[in-house]
Structure formats: C-alpha cells, structure tokens
Enzyme design. Structure first.
Site, short mmCIF file in Angstrom:
data_model
loop_
_atom_site.label_atom_id
_atom_site.label_comp_id
_atom_site.label_asym_id
_atom_site.label_seq_id
_atom_site.Cartn_x
_atom_site.Cartn_y
_atom_site.Cartn_z
N GLY A 50 -0.65 -3.12 3.90
CA GLY A 50 -1.23 -4.39 4.43
C GLY A 50 -2.49 -4.72 3.72
N GLY A 51 -2.55 -6.05 3.27
CA GLY A 51 -3.79 -6.23 2.64
C GLY A 51 -4.28 -7.53 3.62
N ASP A 52 -5.59 -8.19 3.14
CA ASP A 52 -6.05 -9.27 3.73
C ASP A 52 -5.12 -10.36 4.03
OD1 ASP A 52 -8.20 -10.05 5.10
OD2 ASP A 52 -9.17 -11.18 3.29
N GLY B 220 -1.53 -10.15 3.74
CA GLY B 220 -0.29 -10.18 3.69
C GLY B 220 0.12 -8.71 3.82
N ASN B 221 1.49 -8.60 3.99
CA ASN B 221 1.87 -7.14 3.99
C ASN B 221 2.90 -6.89 2.86
OD1 ASN B 221 0.51 -6.28 6.37
ND2 ASN B 221 2.06 -7.52 7.59
N VAL B 222 2.95 -5.68 2.20
CA VAL B 222 3.82 -5.52 1.25
C VAL B 222 4.95 -4.48 1.57
CG1 VAL B 222 3.85 -4.50 -1.38
CG2 VAL B 222 1.88 -6.01 -0.51
N LYS C 92 5.67 -9.14 -1.29
CA LYS C 92 4.54 -9.24 -0.20
C LYS C 92 4.80 -10.38 0.41
CE LYS C 92 -0.40 -9.94 -0.79
NZ LYS C 92 -1.46 -9.54 -1.69
N ASP D 250 -12.03 -7.42 -8.50
CA ASP D 250 -11.81 -6.71 -7.26
C ASP D 250 -11.32 -5.24 -7.74
OD1 ASP D 250 -11.83 -5.88 -4.74
OD2 ASP D 250 -9.87 -6.71 -4.05
N1 LIG Z 1 3.93 -3.71 -6.33
C1 LIG Z 1 3.54 -2.74 -5.54
N2 LIG Z 1 4.11 -1.45 -5.44
C2 LIG Z 1 4.04 -0.58 -4.58
N3 LIG Z 1 3.02 -0.64 -3.64
C3 LIG Z 1 2.12 -1.71 -3.73
C4 LIG Z 1 2.59 -2.91 -4.42
N4 LIG Z 1 1.85 -3.98 -4.11
C5 LIG Z 1 1.11 -3.37 -3.09
N5 LIG Z 1 1.32 -2.19 -2.67
C6 LIG Z 1 1.04 -1.68 -1.57
O1 LIG Z 1 0.43 -2.54 -0.59
C7 LIG Z 1 -0.88 -2.49 -0.14
C8 LIG Z 1 -1.13 -4.01 0.21
O2 LIG Z 1 -1.27 -4.71 -1.13
P1 LIG Z 1 -1.95 -5.85 -1.02
O3 LIG Z 1 -2.09 -6.33 -2.71
O4 LIG Z 1 -1.50 -7.09 -0.34
O5 LIG Z 1 -3.36 -5.75 -0.51
P2 LIG Z 1 -4.55 -5.16 -0.62
O6 LIG Z 1 -4.67 -4.34 -1.97
O7 LIG Z 1 -4.74 -4.20 0.63
O8 LIG Z 1 -5.88 -6.14 -0.64
P3 LIG Z 1 -6.20 -7.58 -0.20
O9 LIG Z 1 -6.43 -7.45 1.18
O10 LIG Z 1 -7.48 -8.02 -1.09
O11 LIG Z 1 -5.10 -8.44 -0.28
C9 LIG Z 1 -1.73 -1.93 -1.38
O12 LIG Z 1 -2.64 -1.26 -0.66
C10 LIG Z 1 -0.75 -1.05 -1.92
O13 LIG Z 1 -0.77 0.39 -1.59
#
Ligand SMILES: Nc1ncnc2c1ncn2[C@@H]1O[C@H](COP(=O)(O)OP(=O)(O)OP(=O)(O)O)[C@@H](O)[C@H]1O
Length: 578
Positions: A190-192, A194-196, A211, A307
């Site tokens: 999960g990021g700031d 959204g969730n992936v 995402k 970043d």
């Molecule tokens: N293409 C991908 N393949 C595998 N895991 C991914 C992929 N994209 C993102 N992730 C996983 O999902 C998590 C969340 O990704 P996301 O880019 O949304 O947020 P973040 O890196 O935590 O940062 P932010 O809060 O700045 O958006 C990541 O930390 C990563 O572990």
C-alpha cells in the site's frame, strides 16, 4: 545544418546510434556508427503544418507533480490535420511556452566523451520522434488501435507476453479492459495514494500489478494531482527499466493502473536478505547502473524523479530492475542537447578515464568510447588478452560519438518532497531545487546498497534532516568498499547542488566515473543480473487466497490495512473491490 533544423536522438542499435533531423519541410533519419560515420537513411517530406493556436490546458494539473508545486503553464498544441508525423490522434504534444518539451539541438563543442542511452530501443517500430510528448488520454484501447501508440511504445509488441494477453482478451471481449477481466490474487503493498495488487488477467495465466486508487479518498486527501501526475508519467514511459502502463480503467469508485508485476520484490527487502544486509559491490553496481539509465531517460523527458530509494526499485522476473512510483515526480521543460566533439586526443582523454574499444577483430570493432572495458558485463570473448594490443592501437583512431546531454538544469521547485534520509540539503533548506536532487538521492542510494545504512540517519526525522544539512559525509570502516565507489559517492553527496557531480551534464557525467568502468552500458540489458527471482507459480498464488473483482460494492481505503472487504467463499477468500 541550417539554424532552423533540430536533431533528436531516437535510439541505438548494437552498432549505431540513430537520429532524426527535422528541418522545414522534411525529416531525415540518419545513423552514426561506431566509427563516427554518418549514414543517411531516409527523408520524409512533410507538408507545412496548419498554423496552430496553442491552448493552455490543465495548468494546475499537468504541469506539476505534488500539490504544492509552483504551477508551470503547459501548452498543448491543437491537433493538426493530417498527415501527422509528430503526434498520433491519441497523442498530446506538450510544450512549455515556446520551448519544446524535448527540443533537441545539435551544437559543436569540445567535450570529453560520449555515451548513448543504454537500453533504449526507440526506433524499433518505425518513426519515433519527440519522445517527450505526453499523451493525456492514452488508454489501452487507444494504443491498440494500430499505429498510433505502437509507434511510440516499441516495447509493447508481440514479444511481450503481457501485451499479447491483453490483445487476446480485448479481441475476445470486444472492448477495452475492465475490472471484471482481472482476478485479484493478493495485496502487494500500500502506498500513499493507493494499494497495489497482484492480479491475473482472467483466462490468460498472465499476472499484472494493479494499482487501485479510491477516487473519493484521493480527492478528500487532496492527492488528485499526485495521482494524475503518476498516471500521466506512466503513460509517457517506454524504457526497459521503467514500468509500462498496460492499461488503465475507472470504475465508479476506483481508478486502476495495470502494470507489469515484479516478482522479485524491492531492493530494500532484497538488501535485508543479503549477508551483512548490504550488497556485494558488483551487485550494487549492476542495480545502480540500471537505475542510472532509468533516471537519465526520465531527465531526458523532463521528469525529475525525486523519490529514489531501494523501496522504489523493484526486481523484475528476469532480475533486471524497474523504477516505480512517480507520484512525487516533477515535470519540467528540458532541452536535450546533442554535443558533437571537436577532435580529442585519446591520450588526454585516457588521462581522466579509460577508453578501450572492444574489438573482436578489426572489421567488427565496437567502440565504447567511455570505457567500458567490461569485467562483469561484457561477453567474455571480448575481453580476451590477445585483443588487448589491437584494442589499444584502435583506440587511437577513435572518433567519439556525439554525447546527449539531457539534464533539465533550469527546473526549480519549492516543494518539500521525498523521504527524510534521502532528502537533498537544498530541499531541506527550502532554497528551491532542481534535477540535482536526483543525483543526491542517487548517492544516498548507492551508499545504502553498499553499506547497508544511509549516511545521515539520525535518532529521529529532525535529527536526520539536521545531519543532512550540517554533518560531513563519513564512511564506515566495514564493509570494505572500493575507492572508486567512495569517490563516486563523495562526488554525488556534495551539499551545494551546483558543485555536485552531474549537476551540468547529468547521467553522462556519472557514467564516466571509474566506478562504472566495467559497465557496458549498451549491453546492460543482456547482462546476467546478480539474482533472478524464483518463478511465481499461479497455483501458489491461488493457494491462500483467491479473489475476484466484482461490481458495485466493497471498499478500498488507505492507512488501515487490510483495506478490502474480505468474505469467506468456499475454500477461498473473495475480495470485492467495485
Ligand atoms: N509492479 C509491481 N510489482 C510488484 N510489486 C509492486 C509493484 N508496484 C508496486 N508494488 C508494491 O506495492 C507497494 C506499493 O506501491 P506504490 O507504488 O503504490 O506505493 P509506495 O511505493 O509505497 O509509495 P507512495 O506512497 O509514494 O505511493 C510497493 O512498496 C511495492 O512493494
């Protein structure tokens, strides 16, 4: 070349670099081979475009990344009537004021070296001009409609199993992809904004990372600009070390981006698994070299990443990297410049860094003007001793290739964005910052991979910021890291941005540092990575949870994992998102 003409680098093959020169009424493709010989390929005659009256659009959205950025007026030229060489029907051509987003000039100057943009294969699908254009409305359906985006996205082709799977489903369902076409497997993070999720494109066995951003939550938290920035940047990318946006779709509640799934996790987790929690120097060199190429490409597009940290560097299934997460990025105008060299003597050059052409025999000499006599990255047959002497003789005849300088040196932002341990001093001091912040973070990143810690970390965030600004750089005694690595870090972690390595010439300067002497930039995609992730078996993924997107209910939120409604359903858990 007349003054109104411009030249743009469009990619490289193993033996040449390809350019397109645009002057009034025509576009000429030409290549410069490894000996510096220019070969014309073809000329296209272009009719005079209709006068265009630029319209200002989305000035508060498209031109800025984070919500607090100073807005830059972005002007989109109105679409031209055909024929159209510079923009496809779905492609938007951005300029800032009168300056092209990626206006490229050819200039003469005595500079020291040249390096191409390793790993980019831009020309593969034909005419490819002005890669800096940002499509504002590209979706998977538009890109599938023939020439338009295919010409701009050479990595979307039939060698890509994901792309093939998407085409297959689309032709089956007769429309663009939707939520119902994906089966969610598990949450990846999960990021700031959204969730992936790991998701399978139903019926294909092909996995993607999706995402999912809840529109209302993003709006409520004033993150719309960041989400939009990320989407637009993803749409504009086409590079082996950057994510491909395969599709995006909206539902009533969510906005979803479909990208390549990276089964190797991120470099932060991978580092924790290393002995001593740091990478061996050779592995670190591999990862930072690939990141450097990705950043060079981003800067060429006028994107300051801002970043960089191991968490944002993902490992693909083939072990190569993918730089992810663009919601903090800043977009700005850039004028990549192709610099042609006055004659240089190799003696003077070699007094700075090595120049060793890699030759199999005289007729097939591949010149790598900056080095790059590979230790770990070059095919073994190129580094056999018997070629050494010949190499040295040949090196005296080298005429360096043009050098592309793609640094957006004039960009300025006042935002306070990034990650504490990675923030550049000029961001902390609020002095305004530009692309040099990426080279600072690149230095911290290399330091962390090599030593397992960051250099300025304090007891809390405040102490960290204080250290970044005021404490001198120090290296731990252990592990033993080469002088070249420490020298590179020292050059990058200079507190005043204008004295920092790469401040003027960007990645080109860094590539020439002795730390990268063994890297063959052009062949880096073919190099064996330090580690290849275990293949992910679809059944393993489905073992613990199996999910489905379904319409109409459920919730994806933030900051409170797990963020989905989970309902037992037979042997599986079913997760409803929409
Ligand atoms: N293409 C991908 N393949 C595998 N895991 C991914 C992929 N994209 C993102 N992730 C996983 O999902 C998590 C969340 O990704 P996301 O880019 O949304 O947020 P973040 O890196 O935590 O940062 P932010 O809060 O700045 O958006 C990541 O930390 C990563 O572990």
């Amino acid at each position: 070349m007349d003054s109104s003409s411009s030249v743009v680098y469009v990619g490289s093959s193993s033996k040449s670099r390809n350019f397109q020169s645009k002057s009034k009424g025509s576009i000429t493709s030409f290549s410069i081979d490894s000996r510096g010989t220019k070969k014309s390929m073809k000329t296209l005659l272009i009719p005079e475009p209709e006068p265009t009256s630029p319209e200002v659009i989305e000035s508060s959205v498209s031109s800025v990344s984070a919500e607090s950025e100073t807005p830059i007026s972005i002007i989109r030229k109105k679409k031209q009537s055909e024929p159209r060489f510079y923009s496809s029907p779905t492609n938007t051509f951005y300029t800032e004021a009168k300056q092209s987003f990626t206006n490229t000039e050819f200039s003469e100057c005595a500079s020291i070296s040249t390096i191409g943009i390793g790993g980019i294969d831009l020309e593969k699908n034909g005419v490819m001009i002005y890669r800096g254009s940002i499509g504002s409305d590209v979706s998977d359906e538009s890109s599938s409609s023939g020439l338009s985006n295919a010409a701009y996205k050479p990595h979307r082709d039939n060698n890509d199993k994901r792309w093939v799977a998407i085409q297959e489903v689309r032709s089956r369902v007769g429309s663009s992809l939707e939520a119902k076409d994906f089966k969610l497997i598990k949450k990846l993070g999960g990021g700031d904004i959204g969730n992936v999720y790991l998701a399978e494109l139903i019926g294909t066995g092909v996995s993607f990372a999706v995402k999912v951003m809840e529109k209302a939550a993003i709006a409520a938290r004033k993150k719309l600009v960041r989400a939009q920035t990320e989407k637009e940047i993803l749409q504009s990318l086409d590079h082996p070390f950057l994510p491909t946006l395969y599709s995006h779709f909206e539902t009533e509640m969510n906005s979803c981006l479909v990208m390549e799934f990276c089964p190797g996790g991120d470099l932060h987790s991978l580092r924790q698994k290393q002995r001593g929690k740091y990478f061996p120097e050779q592995a670190a060199r591999f990862y930072v070299a690939e990141v450097l190429l990705a950043m060079e490409y981003l800067h060429m597009l006028g994107i300051i990443y801002r970043d960089l940290k191991p968490e944002n560097v993902l490992v693909r299934e083939d072990g190569h990297i993918m730089l992810s997460d663009f919601d903090l990025s800043l977009r700005c105008a850039v004028s990549p410049t192709l610099v042609r060299f006055a004659a240089i003597t190799l003696e003077s050059k070699s007094s700075s860094y090595c120049i060793q052409p890699t030759c199999v025999d005289q007729s097939s000499c591949i010149v790598q003007p900056d080095c790059i006599q590979p230790v770990c990255f070059t095919p073994r047959f190129l580094s056999k001793g018997k070629h050494r002497k010949k190499s040295n003789d040949m090196s005296r005849q080298i005429r360096p290739l043009p050098e592309l300088i793609a640094e957006p040196t004039s960009a300025r932002s006042m935002s306070f964005v990034g990650t504490h341990e990675y923030l550049a001093p000029e961001i902390i001091k609020g002095e305004g910052h530009g692309s040099a912040v990426d080279w600072w973070t690149f230095g911290i990143f290399l330091y962390e991979l090599l030593f397992g810690i960051t250099p300025f970390r304090g007891g809390d965030n405040r102490a960290t910021l204080f250290n970044v600004v005021g404490q001198p750089l120090r290296f731990p005694e252990h592990p033993n890291v080469s002088f070249a690595a420490r020298d590179l870090i020292r050059g990058l972690l200079v507190k005043e941005p204008q004295h920092r390595l790469a401040y003027r010439r960007g990645a080109t300067e860094i590539k020439q540092h002795p730390f990268f002497q063994s890297v063959n930039w052009a062949l880096i995609r073919c190099t064996s990575p330090p580690q290849i992730p275990q293949p992910v078996k679809p059944m393993d993924q489905a073992h613990s949870v199996r999910h489905g997107f379904s319409q109409g209910h459920g919730h994806v939120g933030y900051d409170k994992p797990p963020t989905v409604d989970v309902k037992p359903s037979g042997n599986y858990l079913e997760i409803d998102f929409f």
